[in-house]
Scaffold this active site. Structure first.
Site, PDB file in Angstrom:
ATOM      1  N   ASP A   1      25.688  31.179 -19.643  1.00  0.00           N
ATOM      2  CA  ASP A   1      25.002  30.909 -18.600  1.00  0.00           C
ATOM      3  C   ASP A   1      25.543  31.209 -17.232  1.00  0.00           C
ATOM      4  OD1 ASP A   1      22.098  30.079 -17.436  1.00  0.00           O
ATOM      5  OD2 ASP A   1      23.982  28.739 -16.652  1.00  0.00           O
TER       6      ASP A   1
ATOM      7  N   LYS B   1      25.062  34.303 -14.256  1.00  0.00           N
ATOM      8  CA  LYS B   1      25.098  33.938 -12.446  1.00  0.00           C
ATOM      9  C   LYS B   1      26.009  34.545 -11.737  1.00  0.00           C
ATOM     10  CE  LYS B   1      22.341  29.659 -13.679  1.00  0.00           C
ATOM     11  NZ  LYS B   1      22.606  28.285 -14.055  1.00  0.00           N
TER      12      LYS B   1
ATOM     13  N   GLY C   1      18.428  15.139 -22.398  1.00  0.00           N
ATOM     14  CA  GLY C   1      17.947  16.177 -22.157  1.00  0.00           C
ATOM     15  C   GLY C   1      18.723  17.153 -21.057  1.00  0.00           C
TER      16      GLY C   1
ATOM     17  N   ILE D   1      19.510  25.376  -4.723  1.00  0.00           N
ATOM     18  CA  ILE D   1      20.673  25.655  -3.636  1.00  0.00           C
ATOM     19  C   ILE D   1      20.193  27.085  -2.948  1.00  0.00           C
ATOM     20  CG2 ILE D   1      22.994  26.038  -3.232  1.00  0.00           C
ATOM     21  CD1 ILE D   1      23.546  24.742  -5.846  1.00  0.00           C
TER      22      ILE D   1
ATOM     23  N   LYS E   1      16.708  34.236 -14.743  1.00  0.00           N
ATOM     24  CA  LYS E   1      18.316  34.784 -14.625  1.00  0.00           C
ATOM     25  C   LYS E   1      18.596  35.960 -15.403  1.00  0.00           C
ATOM     26  CE  LYS E   1      20.264  31.144 -16.931  1.00  0.00           C
ATOM     27  NZ  LYS E   1      19.390  30.362 -16.694  1.00  0.00           N
TER      28      LYS E   1
END
Lengths: 400, 400
Positions: B196, B200, B182, B131, B100
């Site tokens: 992030d 997007k 994690g 998705i 990305k």
């Protein structure tokens, strides 16, 4: 410039006409081609409607016009839609349709004709109205093994169930209101008995596995037996009741079913209310994905037809292949499907219940003279046998 | 048989290798072509891993092999991914990526190179993991004008917010647990500060409108200021708090924002919990559609990369055009965006509050020495001015 024709100027057909006109700029900008409606086929006339400029009552005008590359079949029904579709495909014109009945009945045959004539037969609008689901199945999920499909595929029944839940109304009362509001047909059987959802899950399952599901093989139960008391139990269980159209692959066998299910809030379909539809897919690599939106309605359905038109416009002279063979997909008898069951019985004799059904979770005090419980996992056949043995079952709803 | 190469055998790259191998039959069956991984590029070696048979540390092996038609760039980062991608495209090899950062930074440039070389640059996996959202935007919704995009695009922050809500834990405690499990990176800033999600929504917005959004133009607030008390208010309001990445078009202007929002249960995104992602689109014809699934994870992300591989495999020698020009999309200052605001202030002087904010809905008794309220609609600039005037604001969360 790509020229198209629309067969039938009813709800969806007039919607296609409207989407193409209103979003002309967006479309041209996105695909770099203008789309123009050259003909609309209808026997009626529509005064003061811009459609009059392109209206024809003669299908030959369309078939014989080589400029027309794409035909939108928005007539519904099998006759004459099947013949019209076949003729269009045979003359190399792609067909985009919202006609689920025709797709379910003759899909594989028409796909074969399309392929042989280097054109396409697309039907995004036939399932889930404005929700992109057919194309994702064909493209975005082509690398996946589909493990299961669970859909709320009928807006009328979902609206009725939602109203029963939120307003505590009886099935008949909500149905009447839905009919008044135009959310349900005057003859609502296809919806409330589950046949509409059944056709749609037959289409999705055929696409998921590439072979043909006969919708007559799918056990179909509607929502007419669901009561307010069932919803009272659902509430106590932190659940709701939805009409699910389900299919799945397990140990190399295929199962399919349309029936009311008890759905807990962990399921993403739990929150799908009113006339909305949604499809939850479980895939062996990507896991769960869900697709949600308007399952019906003029513009939503028309928009899906136009999406197919644009796909065809980008692929003139080419076949967009959809894997759906005429070979039959064997649906295993529901008898051997294993799940848990919510059961309402007369009385509240826990010991008696456990003797027959084994360890259960009991819900008491919801309605007089009865109790409800959830069984452990067992096959449908096993459940039926035990229910007969008990002899006091009021109703059963499958657990999701 | 179509031969591909994978750049980088990390989490996603090894996932791609696995998806192609495990679903070989499903893939061949669906697209009528076998996909074979001919090379995996990595500087490391992997003992006892079947990848050893195809491992190379020399990118020239791949670039110079005309049999390789598709390259999966699963390295991440900009260097050397940009150069590698550029070289692949220039030699007519399509590139499918999950990167990305690279897509957001150089998407339009790489798309242009792909087009000039009759190959494709696809990046379904760069937003929303497993998705399907990029392809639907490009195909299923090409006929639509996108009115707004609202996404839960970061699984880490959604997991943290869900845990804060359901277990009443503080942000720091949940973050620590997420790091142990994690679900969060050791340096979690890109997630918890919203960067992030910002990348997007920049990608999705660029695709929706065909021009380039600079992610630096998007006001980005993370979730570090969200507290248990905020959730207590949310509960009282029948709402929850989600990190939304939003963009919309209104009166010809474009807005974008990443920030925590109060979300009521009417919004289909309300029920999206844990590490799941979802994207809600509002379109001018089809209305609302939502796409839901795993936003991250090895196999889900890899599955999306492989979906792109299959699309390229069906279109060898052809460009799958994605409309995303280098021309800048002007994002209007958030100041003029109009909405309602949830505000917590010291004290509970309703008259004083109403004097400044106008008619409000008050929530009292949730925490000592303060109260909360929801304002009517006003612009962000107006809200800020009034908040400064009030002088006693503890925190503000935007209402969806």
């Amino acid at each position: 410039m790509v020229k198209i024709a629309i067969l039938g100027y009813g709800t969806v057909g007039s919607g296609v006409f409207e989407v193409v006109r209103r979003n002309r700029n967006a479309i041209t900008n996105k695909i770099g081609e203008e789309i123009e409606v050259k003909y609309v086929l209808d026997l009626k006339t529509f005064e003061d409607d811009p459609v009059m400029e392109v209206l024809t009552s003669n299908y030959d005008d369309i078939i014989n016009d080589d400029e027309v590359k794409i035909v939108c079949e928005t007539m519904g029904g099998v006759k004459p839609a099947y013949e019209f579709t076949k003729r269009a495909l045979e003359s190399g014109k792609s067909v985009c349709t919202s006609n689920k009945e025709l797709v379910e009945k003759h899909g594989p045959k028409l796909l074969k004709i399309a392929k042989a004539n280097n054109c396409s037969y697309l039907f995004e609008a036939s399932v889930g109205g404005g929700i992109p689901i057919i194309r994702p199945l064909r493209t975005s999920l082509a690398q996946e093994e589909i493990l299961s499909i669970t859909g709320i595929l009928n807006g009328t029944t979902n609206y009725i169930l939602t109203k029963m839940e939120t307003e505590g109304l009886a099935f008949e009362d909500v149905l009447k209101r839905a009919q008044e509001k135009g959310y349900a047909e005057r003859n609502p059987d296809a919806d409330i008995l589950g046949f509409d959802a059944c056709r749609k899950i037959a289409i999705l399952t055929s696409l998921a596995y590439g072979k043909n599901v006969d919708y007559a093989d799918i056990l179909t139960e509607g929502i007419t037996a669901v009561t307010g008391t069932d919803f009272a139990y659902a509430k106590k269980m932190g659940a709701t009741i939805k009409l699910f159209a389900k299919s799945l692959k397990k140990d190399g066998k295929y199962y399919a079913l349309v029936a009311p299910f008890m759905v807990t809030s962990e399921n993403p379909l739990y929150a799908v209310n009113g006339v909305f539809n949604a499809i939850l897919l479980n895939c062996n690599m990507g896991g769960e994905t869900m697709y949600y939106g308007k399952g019906a309605g003029k513009l939503a359905t028309a928009s899906a037809v136009v999406a197919d038109v644009l796909d065809c416009a980008k692929h003139i002279g080419k076949n967009l292949d959809t894997k759906w063979d005429e070979e039959k997909l064997e649906i295993s008898p529901v008898d051997s499907a294993v799940r848990r069951f919510f059961v309402r019985v007369l009385g509240n004799d826990l010991a008696g219940i456990q003797k027959i059904f084994g360890e259960v979770e009991l819900y008491d005090g919801v309605a007089e003279g009865e109790c409800g419980f959830v069984t452990g996992e067992m096959s449908e056949a096993e459940y039926r046998q035990r229910a007969a043995e008990a002899g006091n079952v009021i109703t059963m709803i499958r657990m999701d």
